[in-house]
Every structure is written in structure tokens, then in C-alpha cells.
Design an enzyme around this catalytic site. Structure first.
Site, PDB file in Angstrom:
ATOM      1  N   GLU A 287       6.900  19.242 -33.745  1.00  0.00           N
ATOM      2  CA  GLU A 287       6.374  17.887 -33.532  1.00  0.00           C
ATOM      3  C   GLU A 287       4.983  17.904 -32.935  1.00  0.00           C
ATOM      4  O   GLU A 287       4.211  16.974 -33.144  1.00  0.00           O
ATOM      5  CB  GLU A 287       7.301  17.102 -32.593  1.00  0.00           C
ATOM      6  CG  GLU A 287       8.408  16.391 -33.317  1.00  0.00           C
ATOM      7  CD  GLU A 287       9.116  15.346 -32.471  1.00  0.00           C
ATOM      8  OE1 GLU A 287       9.705  14.443 -33.049  1.00  0.00           O
ATOM      9  OE2 GLU A 287       9.090  15.441 -31.225  1.00  0.00           O
ATOM     10  N   HIS A 308      21.779  40.206 -41.810  1.00  0.00           N
ATOM     11  CA  HIS A 308      22.657  40.411 -42.967  1.00  0.00           C
ATOM     12  C   HIS A 308      22.603  39.216 -43.915  1.00  0.00           C
ATOM     13  O   HIS A 308      23.441  39.082 -44.796  1.00  0.00           O
ATOM     14  CB  HIS A 308      24.087  40.665 -42.482  1.00  0.00           C
ATOM     15  CG  HIS A 308      24.160  41.892 -41.626  1.00  0.00           C
ATOM     16  ND1 HIS A 308      24.547  43.113 -42.119  1.00  0.00           N
ATOM     17  CD2 HIS A 308      23.813  42.098 -40.331  1.00  0.00           C
ATOM     18  CE1 HIS A 308      24.474  44.011 -41.147  1.00  0.00           C
ATOM     19  NE2 HIS A 308      24.021  43.423 -40.057  1.00  0.00           N
ATOM     20  N   LYS A 422      12.091   6.051 -40.179  1.00  0.00           N
ATOM     21  CA  LYS A 422      12.702   4.920 -39.461  1.00  0.00           C
ATOM     22  C   LYS A 422      12.413   3.615 -40.193  1.00  0.00           C
ATOM     23  O   LYS A 422      13.309   2.792 -40.381  1.00  0.00           O
ATOM     24  CB  LYS A 422      12.136   4.816 -38.036  1.00  0.00           C
ATOM     25  CG  LYS A 422      12.594   5.911 -37.112  1.00  0.00           C
ATOM     26  CD  LYS A 422      12.132   5.631 -35.699  1.00  0.00           C
ATOM     27  CE  LYS A 422      12.282   6.847 -34.823  1.00  0.00           C
ATOM     28  NZ  LYS A 422      11.570   6.729 -33.553  1.00  0.00           N
TER      29      LYS A 422
HETATM   30  O1  PA5 Z   1       9.295  14.364 -28.669  1.00  0.00           O
HETATM   31  C1  PA5 Z   1       9.569  13.183 -28.779  1.00  0.00           C
HETATM   32  O2  PA5 Z   1       9.036  12.330 -28.070  1.00  0.00           O
HETATM   33  C2  PA5 Z   1      10.642  12.678 -29.746  1.00  0.00           C
HETATM   34  O3  PA5 Z   1      11.085  13.634 -30.622  1.00  0.00           O
HETATM   35  C3  PA5 Z   1      11.813  12.149 -28.953  1.00  0.00           C
HETATM   36  O4  PA5 Z   1      12.301  13.159 -28.123  1.00  0.00           O
HETATM   37  C4  PA5 Z   1      12.961  11.648 -29.809  1.00  0.00           C
HETATM   38  O5  PA5 Z   1      12.503  10.876 -30.886  1.00  0.00           O
HETATM   39  C5  PA5 Z   1      13.908  10.797 -28.956  1.00  0.00           C
HETATM   40  O6  PA5 Z   1      13.231   9.681 -28.487  1.00  0.00           O
HETATM   41  P1  PA5 Z   1      13.769   8.745 -27.339  1.00  0.00           P
HETATM   42  O7  PA5 Z   1      14.048   9.563 -26.140  1.00  0.00           O
HETATM   43  O8  PA5 Z   1      12.679   7.769 -27.113  1.00  0.00           O
HETATM   44  O9  PA5 Z   1      15.026   8.090 -27.840  1.00  0.00           O
END
Ligand code: PA5
Length: 445
Positions: A287, A308, A422
Site C-alpha cells: 500500500e 517444495h 469500494k
Molecule cells: O493502511 C491503511 O490505512 C488501510 O489499509 C486500512 O488499514 C484499512 O483499509 C482499514 O481501514 P480502517 O481502519 O479505516 O477501517
């Protein structure tokens, strides 16, 4: 202290060119340290190891103790991405491999939900909750993510119908934004005990906030040692030097990516307990770096099992990857291979040797085989798998991620691409406000 060794890359590296990448990593280090880069309003994680107070840690212990007094033996931790992977990673790494079968119960068992939309998963979670004395930690930094919201609606309704509204509220803790989001509104209205995810800490950097620390503490693990390990790593990583492991890691992975065309980094481990370290790491690097058409795709394998299966591809398939070996110096338990008078399995040459010695030789043999096969290797090592070393590893990878992403030229702290699915999902589910998008997407089906 986490150590990084890049000897396994030497056959692939032109030293003069590599020095340019070290310089780029130094520049990126300055940007991270002086907080002058893109996303610099999300650097709160850097200070966490120094800011966490004894008081904060004892607040988490108080919740665990209250639930234990109520006889709670199952805590459902609801969250997705950065709101679950850190806690899951620590629990997997520090638990006995067979804790369930041994029925060890030093603390409530923590299970996870809200990290998928599988109906079967939630139905089976309900089967479990009906058998157990339950509580819930619901975690969402934004407070608006669909997967945890759906899971929480179901878990909350179960708790309220089973224990009554007031008692259910005493068995729910919310971890979310200080001011905004649906979860914040709900927590205030229902009077849940709540903790805040700081504004300046992104989800995937939040393991040392209540997001990670509360579930880890409730599950009975040593959060003080985890924080102490992170602080120890922070002290070393703040020094600008060619020996700084974050500089070495960032320079080499960017060199291999840009100069050798390596598009994939595989994190390898040789201990099944570390499987979720790789899952946490994949989110952090995937990310943080995968944007603007750039980035190294983070993948993982669990050895020796995957030698393996994926071992064939890594040895002889497309030459698109490099590897980072997560090396653990010392096993915490001892099993020695004994001599056998018949020796039908022909293993007597190993008599008197520790199993971990064989594991290390498998690791070393793989390092050399993969280098011979055109796969450069970095090594990230810790002394052992415990809370202190995991804390160090978390902070190391977070800091190195900042340096590496700035070296690559992207903002490590946003994730605009996560929104695309989303929007489509809401359009397909006909969420109010998405009428036009619903029409458009249905026309494409
Ligand atoms: O790194 C990030 O910010 C995202 O991947 C969030 O961890 C993930 O989308 C979960 O989001 P939230 O805690 O707002 O529900």
C-alpha cells in the site's frame, strides 16, 4: 537490533551505480527525518515508541482483567488491513503452535472478524460465539469501512440479544478516530469504552497504537516488551549512516528494482510462526509503494514447505524477483535428532544435531541455490522470535518503508487505489447516493 545483510546481492551489483542508490536513500532519509516529504502529516508513528506511557498500557491491562473477571474466554477483534494485521501477526508469532489443541488458556482467546465478507465465516463465528463467553474489540480508523461495519453489526446484535444491552456495552471496546466516522458516533451513543487512533498515524503504521496493543494485551502477550523493542530499533535507525539497516535495505531494493528490473520482492521465512509477519509486511509495502505506476510487488513464501512448491519457480522461472530472508538466529526450543540402530531412513549422519541446525542449512543451501539461479538475496535478521524482537522488526520495516518509498519517489502514506473497488461495490449494492454509478456499472455487466 535488526540487522540487514546484502552479501547475497554482490553478484548482481555494480558498486559505482549502487553508491548512487545509497545517496538517494540518504536524501530520502533526510526527507523522512525532517518531515518535508509528501504525506508528512502521517508521521505520528515515528514518535510512538517514545510516547507510549505506562498509564496507557495499564488501561489495556485493565480491560483484559475486567473481561477475565467476567469469565470472558473469547474476544472477537473486528478490523481489516492495518486494523488487524499487526495484532494477528504478533499473536501468530508468539503463540504456541498447538495452543488450541493443548487447550492453554492463560488469557481469553482472540479471534478476528471483519477482514472478509464471507457469509460462511460470519455464520461459523456465530456458532463459536454461542459456545463461549464473549467480548468484542471493534477497530476502524476511518470508522466507515464496510467489512468491519458488517461484522460489527452482526456481533453487536448477538451480544445485545445474549447479554442485554447494558452488559453488551460493557463487553465492547471501540478503537477509532477521535472525532469523525460512523463508529465514533456509535461508540459515543452506546457509551462504549473507546480508544483513539491518532490522526497522524495511518492504518498500516498503527500496530503500536491501541489498534495493535489492546488486542495483543487482551490475548496475554507482553506489550511492554513489544514497545521496548520498537524503541530500541528507533534509536539505531535515527542515525544517518551507511550502516543504518533501513538505508541498506532501501538502497538495495531500489537498486535491484530499477537497475536489474526486479519487479517482485519475496519475503521468506523458515518458521511457520512468521507467516503473518509477511502478511503485515505485504500490506505495509504494497500500500505504501504501489502507486503512480511504480513499486515492487511484495510476495511471500513459507519455507521449507514452499521450497517444495514455489521453490521450482523461484529457482528456474521468470527472473523477475529478488528475495529478502527473514532470518532468526536462535530457536527458543530444542529438539535433537537421535541415532537409530537400524538407520533405515539413513539419517544417522544427523545424530546429535539440532533440528534448527538442519533448518539453517536448508536456508543457507537455498540462499546459494537461488543466487546461482539469478535471484539476489537480502537478509533481515533478528536474534529470536519474541515480543521485543517483533517490536524492533515492526519499527525497522516501517522506517525502512518510509525511506524506500521516498527513494522510489512516491508518497508512502496514502492509498488512493483502495477506493476503486469500494465505489464499484457500493454502486452494485445500490447504496443511496450511488444511483448514477449503479446505472453505469450495471450497463457494463
Ligand atoms: O493502511 C491503511 O490505512 C488501510 O489499509 C486500512 O488499514 C484499512 O483499509 C482499514 O481501514 P480502517 O481502519 O479505516 O477501517
Amino acid at each position: 537490533m535488526v540487522k540487514v545483510d546484502v552479501k547475497g546481492c554482490s553478484n548482481f551489483v555494480d558498486q559505482a551505480k549502487y553508491s548512487e542508490y545509497v545517496q538517494k536513500a540518504f536524501d530520502a532519509f533526510d526527507v523522512l527525518k525532517n518531515e518535508t516529504g509528501a504525506g508528512n502529516d502521517f508521521l505520528g508513528w515515528k514518535k510512538l515508541p517514545r510516547q507510549i506511557t505506562e498509564r496507557e498500557l495499564s488501561d489495556y491491562e485493565a480491560i483484559r482483567d475486567k473481561w477475565i473477571r467476567k469469565g470472558v474466554d473469547l474476544v472477537v477483534a473486528i478490523g481489516i488491513g492495518g486494523s488487524y494485521l499487526g495484532a494477528k501477526c504478533v499473536m501468530e508469532a508468539l503463540s504456541h503452535n498447538f495452543a488450541k489443541q493443548l487447550k492453554r488458556k492463560d488469557a481469553p482467546e482472540v479471534v478476528f472478524a471483519g477482514n472478509n465478507l464471507s457469509e460462511e465465516y460470519l455464520a461459523e463465528l456465530m456458532d463459536l460465539m454461542q459456545e463461549r463467553n464473549c467480548a468484542c474489540i471493534v477497530i476502524s480508523k476511518s470508522g466507515t469501512t464496510t467489512e468491519p461495519a458488517v461484522a460489527f453489526r452482526i456481533v453487536k446484535q448477538y451480544l445485545e440479544s445474549h447479554y442485554g444491552k447494558a452488559e453488551a456495552a460493557d463487553r465492547i471496546v471501540a478503537i477509532t478516530d477521535a472525532k469523525k466516522g460512523a463508529l465514533k458516533t456509535l461508540a459515543t451513543q452506546e457509551n462504549y469504552e473507546s480508544f483513539v487512533v491518532p490522526d497522524n498515524v495511518g492504518g498500516r503504521f498503527s500496530v503500536l497504537t491501541p489498534v495493535g496493543l489492546l488486542p495483543i494485551c487482551v490475548a496475554g502477550f507482553d506489550i511492554k516488551a513489544l514497545v521496548a523493542g520498537a524503541l530500541d530499533a528507533a534509536k539505531g535507525l535515527e542515525i544517518k549512516s551507511e550502516k543504518n539497516p533501513a538505508i541498506i535495505y532501501a538502497s538495495m531494493r531500489n537498486y535491484l528494482h530499477t537497475e536489474c528490473g526486479k519487479a517482485i520482492e519475496i519475503l521468506l521465512n523458515y518458521n511457520p510462526k512468521l507467516t503473518y509477519v509477511a502478511e503485515w509486511w505485504k500490506q505495509l509495502y504494497g500500500e505504501s509503494e504501489g502507486k503512480d505506476g511504480k513499486g515492487i510487488f511484495p510476495a511471500s513464501v513459507n519455507n521449507t514447505a514452499d521450497l517444495h512448491s514455489m521453490g521450482q519457480f523461484i529457482q528456474e522461472g521468470s527472473r523477475v524477483m529478488f528475495e529478502t530472508v527473514l532470518h532468526v538466529e536462535n530457536a527458543q526450543r530444542s529438539v535433537v535428532i537421535e541415532s537409530d540402530p537400524q538407520n533405515l531412513d539413513q539419517l544417522n549422519f544427523l545424530a546429535g544435531k539440532h533440528v534448527e541446525h538442519c533448518n539453517h542449512m536448508a536456508e543457507l543451501g537455498t540462499v546459494i541455490a537461488h543466487q546461482d539461479g539469478g535471484v539476489p538475496q537480502l537478509q533481515v535478521s533478528v536474534e529470536k522470535v519474541d515480543a521485543f524482537n517483533l517490536g524492533s522488526l515492526f519499527y525497522f520495516f516501517e522506517f525502512a518503508c518510509g525511506v524506500s518509498a521516498y527513494t522510489l519517489g512516491v508518497n508512502p502514506f496514502n492509498q488512493p487505489g483502495v477506493e476503486a473497488y469500494k465505489k464499484n461495490m457500493f454502486a452494485l449494492l445500490e447504496k443511496p447516493g450511488y444511483e448514477e454509478a449503479t446505472k453505469a456499472i450495471k450497463a457494463r455487466l
